[in-house]
Design a protein around this motif. Structure first.
Motif, short mmCIF file in Angstrom:
data_model
loop_
_atom_site.label_atom_id
_atom_site.label_comp_id
_atom_site.label_asym_id
_atom_site.label_seq_id
_atom_site.Cartn_x
_atom_site.Cartn_y
_atom_site.Cartn_z
N VAL A 1 0.59 -1.37 -0.19
CA VAL A 1 -0.35 0.08 0.06
C VAL A 1 1.32 1.17 -0.09
CG1 VAL A 1 -1.55 1.81 0.87
CG2 VAL A 1 -1.86 -1.15 1.05
N PRO A 2 1.85 2.03 0.79
CA PRO A 2 2.69 2.83 1.19
C PRO A 2 3.32 2.76 -0.45
CG PRO A 2 3.50 0.88 2.09
CD PRO A 2 2.25 0.54 2.24
N SER A 3 3.66 1.91 -0.76
CA SER A 3 4.20 1.71 -2.30
C SER A 3 3.97 2.17 -3.52
CB SER A 3 5.20 0.70 -3.08
OG SER A 3 6.03 0.00 -1.07
N LEU A 4 2.46 1.30 -3.32
CA LEU A 4 1.50 2.62 -4.54
C LEU A 4 1.34 3.81 -4.57
CD1 LEU A 4 -0.35 -0.75 -4.59
CD2 LEU A 4 1.29 -0.30 -6.65
N LEU A 5 0.44 4.05 -3.24
CA LEU A 5 0.47 5.07 -2.65
C LEU A 5 1.72 5.68 -3.35
CD1 LEU A 5 -1.21 4.93 0.44
CD2 LEU A 5 -2.01 5.00 -2.33
N ALA A 6 3.02 6.34 -3.26
CA ALA A 6 4.34 6.77 -3.42
C ALA A 6 4.52 6.52 -5.19
CB ALA A 6 5.37 6.04 -3.14
N ALA A 7 4.36 5.31 -5.46
CA ALA A 7 4.60 5.51 -6.92
C ALA A 7 2.58 6.27 -7.85
CB ALA A 7 4.28 3.73 -7.54
N THR A 8 2.00 6.31 -7.48
CA THR A 8 0.90 7.29 -7.66
C THR A 8 0.32 8.33 -7.28
OG1 THR A 8 -0.83 5.93 -6.35
CG2 THR A 8 -0.36 4.26 -8.24
N LYS A 9 1.48 9.09 -6.43
CA LYS A 9 1.38 10.35 -6.29
C LYS A 9 0.03 10.85 -5.20
CE LYS A 9 4.31 11.95 -9.79
NZ LYS A 9 4.78 11.02 -10.13
N THR A 10 -0.65 9.73 -4.37
CA THR A 10 -1.33 9.89 -3.97
C THR A 10 -1.42 9.59 -2.29
OG1 THR A 10 -2.08 8.15 -5.02
CG2 THR A 10 -3.40 8.30 -2.97
N SER A 11 -1.58 10.83 -1.75
CA SER A 11 -1.41 11.65 -0.11
C SER A 11 -2.17 10.12 0.85
CB SER A 11 -1.82 12.64 -0.11
OG SER A 11 -1.12 13.57 -0.81
#
Length: 495
Positions: A384-394
């Motif tokens: 989850v934190p990696s996908l949020l980072a990759a998608t520029k999602t806070s």
């Protein structure tokens, strides 16, 4: 003020305003120009650590082999629980099972021994009414808020009441089953129809092998999606999980189409009489032989591999494959006809064979190197934190995640941010700190192991390193207390 001075002031203000507008426009352009990657998350069910063709054990998985050639394969990748439901809850939340509330199975045990629930009785069983706490936020919901199209086709296993279903938790579309396992053809779990479309049960596709149905739905989603928006497509197959049938001959193995069984050596004896100690044993019960179970298991994996290949083919046709993060792993260690070599143990256990799983990731436009084998210590909590980072999602300010951003590590630009991990299943416990692992399986044994030289957990070093064992036990206790102190979540906690 002179007219010349007034003119200069106005000119300065106009210049400032123009630059301000341009800066603001630049910010708007930057925001609009964010190219977010697509995400295809594929999770298999009870697949063994060694059950990928590229590793040479004879299983046929050309698609997964190609993914490994084109992407990076992880050797030290763990899930957060050694069986289905809690592992899947952690995959989608990025939180330990003890934090998100799903730290045991949502299932009924009686059907394993041949009991068929009458409809009225089933409706009030825990398998029907249990589910992930509605306060939990899963990755689909977070991505949905930044414009992602979200869909799940396959195994949900986090609750079957409407408030728990995927379409109530951030997914735009859902076709699949809601509990831990089904008959691959009838789509029943021990006689109970369990396939859903959206939030309604459906028996429309009864009789069709479910792996093919999940392939069909995933392809339909890709073909009908809005091409101007990114997507998060979650395909959690139930293959190669045992069949959840009341017939012991079926539930003692994995159903697979005959054409895929024919790809493996023939089996002399398909079934045998159940021994008196077998949990499915009845006076007339017959169960699959070990040879038949392994063949069926492998056939179901090969069928799943082909389905994955068909989904990927659509991405290639749409010219979006290289900017799609493709992730594949198993929800827990292998069971039944699986091969967990060289690990000790299997599904349901704290040995490496229950929690360390095969994992492959491909994302060339994100800098993931092809053909690489990465032995970094990483877990499904990182997803989850990696996908949020990759998608520029806070990440919401009030959301505590237990994982880390893995991208630098996978790109070869840094070490793994993880140096410890903890597991608990009832009274069974484990901790990994660095290369050291402590296991407590109760009467089934345990000990202290150095994974850097003993991946098979064969040499208990408790006597040689009592201080190290005490250190890991203390670390586990600190973690356990921290989990007890978090805001409680249902369905198991008392609050």
């Amino acid at each position: 003020m002179s007219s010349r001075t007034l003119f200069k002031c106005r000119l300065c203000c106009l210049t400032f305003l123009c630059f301000g507008l341009l800066a603001g426009q630049s910010n708007l352009i930057d925001a609009a120009d964010i190219v977010r990657p697509n995400i295809l998350l594929i999770v298999s069910d009870d697949q063994g650590y060694n059950d990928v063709g590229i590793l040479g054990n004879g299983i046929i998985t050309p698609t997964l082999d190609q993914l490994a050639h084109e992407g990076t394969r992880l050797t030290d990748f763990y899930v957060a629980w050694p069986a289905c439901t809690p592992s899947r809850g952690s995959i989608l939340t990025g939180r330990y099972p003890q934090r998100n509330g799903i730290y045991d199975m949502i299932r009924n045990e009686a059907p394993d021994y041949g009991h068929k629930y009458p409809s009225a009785e089933y409706e009030v069983t825990f398998e029907r009414i249990g589910g992930m706490d509605v306060r939990e936020r899963i990755v689909a919901e977070l991505l949905q808020h930044v414009g992602y199209q979200t869909a799940i086709y396959g195994k949900w296993d986090l609750g079957s009441l409407k408030r728990f279903l995927p379409t109530s938790r951030g997914f735009d579309d859902f076709y699949g089953f809601v509990n831990t396992g089904i008959d691959y053809y009838t789509h029943e779990r021990y006689g109970v129809p369990s396939m859903y479309r959206g939030d309604q049960r459906t028996e429309q596709d009864r009789g069709t092998y479910c792996t093919k149905l999940f392939e069909r739905e995933a392809i339909r989603f890709l073909q009908n999606r809005d091409r101007d928006r990114p997507f998060f497509l979650y395909v959690p197959f139930n293959a190669p999980h045992n069949s959840s049938s009341l017939d012991p001959a079926k539930r003692s193995t994995v159903q697979a189409p005959d054409s895929y069984k024919a790809m493996y050596p023939s089996v002399e004896n398909e079934d045998r009489e159940a021994s008196a100690s077998h949990k499915y044993a009845k006076a007339t019960a017959r169960v699959a032989t070990p040879e038949a179970r392994q063949r069926d298991y492998r056939a179901s994996v090969t069928c799943m591999d082909e389905a994955i290949g068909e989904i990927i083919r659509v991405l290639q046709q749409q010219s979006c494959y290289d900017n799609t993060i493709v992730i594949f792993f198993s929800d827990n260690g292998g069971s039944g006809g699986s091969d967990n070599t060289p690990l000790r143990g299997k599904k349901g256990q704290m040995w490496e064979g229950g929690i360390r799983v095969p994992m492959i990731i491909r994302w060339p436009s994100g800098g993931i190197p092809p053909g690489r084998v990465n032995d970094s210590f990483l877990t499904s909590l990182e997803l989850v934190p990696s996908l949020l980072a990759a998608t520029k999602t806070s990440t919401p300010d009030d959301l505590i995640l237990d994982g880390f951003d893995w991208w630098d590590c996978l790109r070869g630009a840094g070490e793994s941010p993880r140096d410890q991990m903890f597991w608990q299943r009832r009274d069974h416990k484990a901790a990994r700190v660095g290369d050291w692992k402590w296991v407590d399986m109760g009467t089934a044994g345990g000990g202290l192991f150095d994974l850097s030289i003993d991946i098979g957990e064969t040499n208990d070093l408790s006597q040689q390193h009592p201080d190290k064992r005490q250190e890991l036990e203390a670390s586990f206790e600190t973690w356990r207390q921290s989990m007890q102190a978090v805001e409680p979540r249902g369905p198991f906690r008392d609050f």
